[in-house]
Scaffold this motif. Sequence first.
Motif, PDB file in Angstrom:
ATOM      1  N   GLN A 128       0.842  -1.188   0.000  1.00 15.74           N
ATOM      2  CA  GLN A 128       0.000   0.000   0.000  1.00 15.74           C
ATOM      3  C   GLN A 128       0.883   1.245   0.000  1.00 15.74           C
ATOM      4  O   GLN A 128       1.720   1.424   0.890  1.00 15.74           O
ATOM      5  CB  GLN A 128      -0.884   0.021   1.258  1.00 15.74           C
ATOM      6  CG  GLN A 128      -1.714  -1.227   1.471  1.00 15.74           C
ATOM      7  CD  GLN A 128      -3.080  -1.152   0.808  1.00 15.74           C
ATOM      8  OE1 GLN A 128      -3.300  -0.369  -0.112  1.00 15.74           O
ATOM      9  NE2 GLN A 128      -4.006  -1.967   1.274  1.00 15.74           N
ATOM     10  N   ARG A 129       0.723   2.094  -0.992  1.00  9.29           N
ATOM     11  CA  ARG A 129       1.432   3.372  -1.001  1.00  9.29           C
ATOM     12  C   ARG A 129       0.649   4.444  -0.248  1.00  9.29           C
ATOM     13  O   ARG A 129       1.229   5.395   0.254  1.00  9.29           O
ATOM     14  CB  ARG A 129       1.673   3.835  -2.442  1.00  9.29           C
ATOM     15  CG  ARG A 129       2.791   3.093  -3.171  1.00  9.29           C
ATOM     16  CD  ARG A 129       3.235   3.881  -4.387  1.00  9.29           C
ATOM     17  NE  ARG A 129       4.377   3.268  -5.052  1.00  9.29           N
ATOM     18  CZ  ARG A 129       4.296   2.570  -6.175  1.00  9.29           C
ATOM     19  NH1 ARG A 129       3.115   2.374  -6.740  1.00  9.29           N
ATOM     20  NH2 ARG A 129       5.372   2.052  -6.727  1.00  9.29           N
ATOM     21  N   PHE A 130      -0.637   4.304  -0.202  1.00  6.12           N
ATOM     22  CA  PHE A 130      -1.488   5.283   0.475  1.00  6.12           C
ATOM     23  C   PHE A 130      -1.191   5.278   1.978  1.00  6.12           C
ATOM     24  O   PHE A 130      -0.982   4.210   2.564  1.00  6.12           O
ATOM     25  CB  PHE A 130      -2.956   4.933   0.231  1.00  6.12           C
ATOM     26  CG  PHE A 130      -3.929   5.954   0.726  1.00  6.12           C
ATOM     27  CD1 PHE A 130      -4.219   7.071  -0.028  1.00  6.12           C
ATOM     28  CD2 PHE A 130      -4.541   5.800   1.958  1.00  6.12           C
ATOM     29  CE1 PHE A 130      -5.122   8.018   0.427  1.00  6.12           C
ATOM     30  CE2 PHE A 130      -5.439   6.741   2.423  1.00  6.12           C
ATOM     31  CZ  PHE A 130      -5.730   7.856   1.663  1.00  6.12           C
ATOM     32  N   PRO A 131      -1.160   6.450   2.627  1.00  3.05           N
ATOM     33  CA  PRO A 131      -0.863   6.494   4.080  1.00  3.05           C
ATOM     34  C   PRO A 131      -2.038   6.017   4.925  1.00  3.05           C
ATOM     35  O   PRO A 131      -2.618   6.780   5.705  1.00  3.05           O
ATOM     36  CB  PRO A 131      -0.551   7.980   4.302  1.00  3.05           C
ATOM     37  CG  PRO A 131      -1.338   8.708   3.266  1.00  3.05           C
ATOM     38  CD  PRO A 131      -1.310   7.802   2.045  1.00  3.05           C
ATOM     39  N   PHE A 132      -2.377   4.730   4.799  1.00  2.00           N
ATOM     40  CA  PHE A 132      -3.575   4.227   5.463  1.00  2.00           C
ATOM     41  C   PHE A 132      -3.406   4.106   6.986  1.00  2.00           C
ATOM     42  O   PHE A 132      -4.395   4.106   7.725  1.00  2.00           O
ATOM     43  CB  PHE A 132      -3.976   2.874   4.867  1.00  2.00           C
ATOM     44  CG  PHE A 132      -3.102   1.718   5.259  1.00  2.00           C
ATOM     45  CD1 PHE A 132      -3.486   0.855   6.276  1.00  2.00           C
ATOM     46  CD2 PHE A 132      -1.904   1.471   4.609  1.00  2.00           C
ATOM     47  CE1 PHE A 132      -2.687  -0.216   6.638  1.00  2.00           C
ATOM     48  CE2 PHE A 132      -1.095   0.415   4.961  1.00  2.00           C
ATOM     49  CZ  PHE A 132      -1.488  -0.434   5.982  1.00  2.00           C
ATOM     50  N   LYS A 133      -2.163   4.027   7.470  1.00  2.00           N
ATOM     51  CA  LYS A 133      -1.962   3.959   8.916  1.00  2.00           C
ATOM     52  C   LYS A 133      -2.352   5.287   9.571  1.00  2.00           C
ATOM     53  O   LYS A 133      -3.034   5.296  10.606  1.00  2.00           O
ATOM     54  CB  LYS A 133      -0.503   3.628   9.235  1.00  2.00           C
ATOM     55  CG  LYS A 133      -0.047   2.294   8.680  1.00  2.00           C
ATOM     56  CD  LYS A 133       1.450   2.093   8.875  1.00  2.00           C
ATOM     57  CE  LYS A 133       1.931   0.829   8.197  1.00  2.00           C
ATOM     58  NZ  LYS A 133       3.407   0.657   8.318  1.00  2.00           N
TER      59      LYS A 133
END
Length: 578
Positions: free
Chosen positions: A475-480
């Motif tokens: 995942q590249r999206f900053p989902f954390k």
Amino acid sequence: MAFHVEGLVAIVVFYLAILAVGIWAAWKTKNTGSEGDRSEAIIVGGRDIGLLVGGFTMTATWVGGGYINGTAEAVYVPDYGLAWAQAPIGYSLSLVLGGLFFAKPMRSKGYVTMLDPFQQLYGKRMGGLLFIPALMGEMFWAAAIFSALGATISVIIDINVNISVIISALIATMYTLVGGLYSVAYTDVVQLFCIFLGLWISVPFAMSHPAVTDIGLTAVHHVYQAPWLGSINSLDIYTWLDNFFLLTLGGIPWQAYFQRVLSSSSATYAQVLSFLAAFGCLVMAIPAVLIGAIGASTAWNQTEYGVPDPKSKKEADMILPIVLQYLCPVYISFFGLGAVSAAVMSSADSSILSASSMFARNIYQLSFRQNASDREIVWVMRITVLLFGASATAMALLASSVYGLWYLSSDLVYIIIFPQLLCVLFIKGTNTYGAIAGYLFGLVLRITGGEPYLYLQPLIFYPGWYQDDNNLYIQRFPFKTLAMLTSFFTNVIVSYLAKYLFESGTLPPKLDFLDAVVARYSREHMDKATLVKSDNIVLNELAPVNPRHSLTLSSTFTNKEAFNYVDSSPELSNTEDN
């Protein structure tokens, strides 16, 4: 590789010196405080840790084996380099933010552990839920660095990995068992000195090896591999930011940090300790960065290591001990080995003590045995130190993905505990309903985002995801950070919604099954203090900073001698007047 008797002797001498300091500190603990506050002396050192020792122990807690080895690895690995060595800056900023915003309110109110404010506001059940990610973070962190230590020792002096892990864990557990925070703090002083001396002695020898090219040249030019300064691709910027926020904000809500804050002699000292440790973390990262740069500047085919190079052998994570072993004289590599051992023990003992402190106080005492004697709590702490030390050692020996488990658990600390800490300290009106909802939302979003280290495939695919060569989804999206923010806003929104629904009469009082809104606020309105029912925690046991304090809610959680928030706490004075 030949077995090095000199190296083994050096390690034995070092371990005996550490153990001697730990036992001396344990003797100091027995001569500090009264019989009635022995458990508090073990947890927070009698609240008299000064600036010098406090600064050393807080720095040493962060500058562990993972910090040193991980920084060197990040600088060495091609296509990453110094640009991706985020730990030094991230943890330093974490300590600065902790000192600016969190240290003073926590120390001023006289809490004993990080979980105390959660149990004060949300109740013992929520405290138990928050104990789970906190415990996971401490245990998996200790296991990960024990595992790294075993591999490091085996590289340099060629002894069995399992033996080195077990002996190191026994030493750290032993002095933590007998002395508590005093032993941990005073051994940290010795260990931090060993880290600084050992690594800085090694750097000049490694840099002057004939196979090493000028690191200034390899920083910007491709010689043996990509420049070690590294770069951040436009596609990876959000991943970089996500990891940076994880280190900076997620580095705050750890019991190992707040244990030092709460042990300081005043709230102002607690802030100063955080700033000193932030500076110490930056300084201690410099030799690790240089060692990683040296590894990237070495023609390994001209050394006894031979070909292929460490990254091709998938030994990049061991670049620091490899540099010590193959680029330094034997006697110098033993100094470096002592530094790595010191770094590991200084972090592992802190994690073990932190986990046992939270269990003994917030789970055993406040949830099950409110009337437990101080002697009983001390024995519970000793038993749990042994159990948690043994558990961390077992995981280091048996688990194949300890680092993956630690990454996931540290994510949970960031996503779950950090927003809860923000709410409990700074957002007025949050309650147990919001805390539980925020906890669950954050947990679900993190788990469904996947974890490559554990081969956990995602259920939610965020924009920018891709599949790597091992068929793992990244995942590249900053989902954390998205999960953390979702947890925070869910806590606030659900808390205020529940408060409105109950106080407006939309929901009947009998549905307030957690006693978080109706029962709580009606009792505060009538008595100016929260009454204690048989199914609640005993508040006068929650922060026994001074036995002469009255049993009102405010005075129970407040160390008046250290309390500096006179203007910001008018409710406290009103409560005491009544």
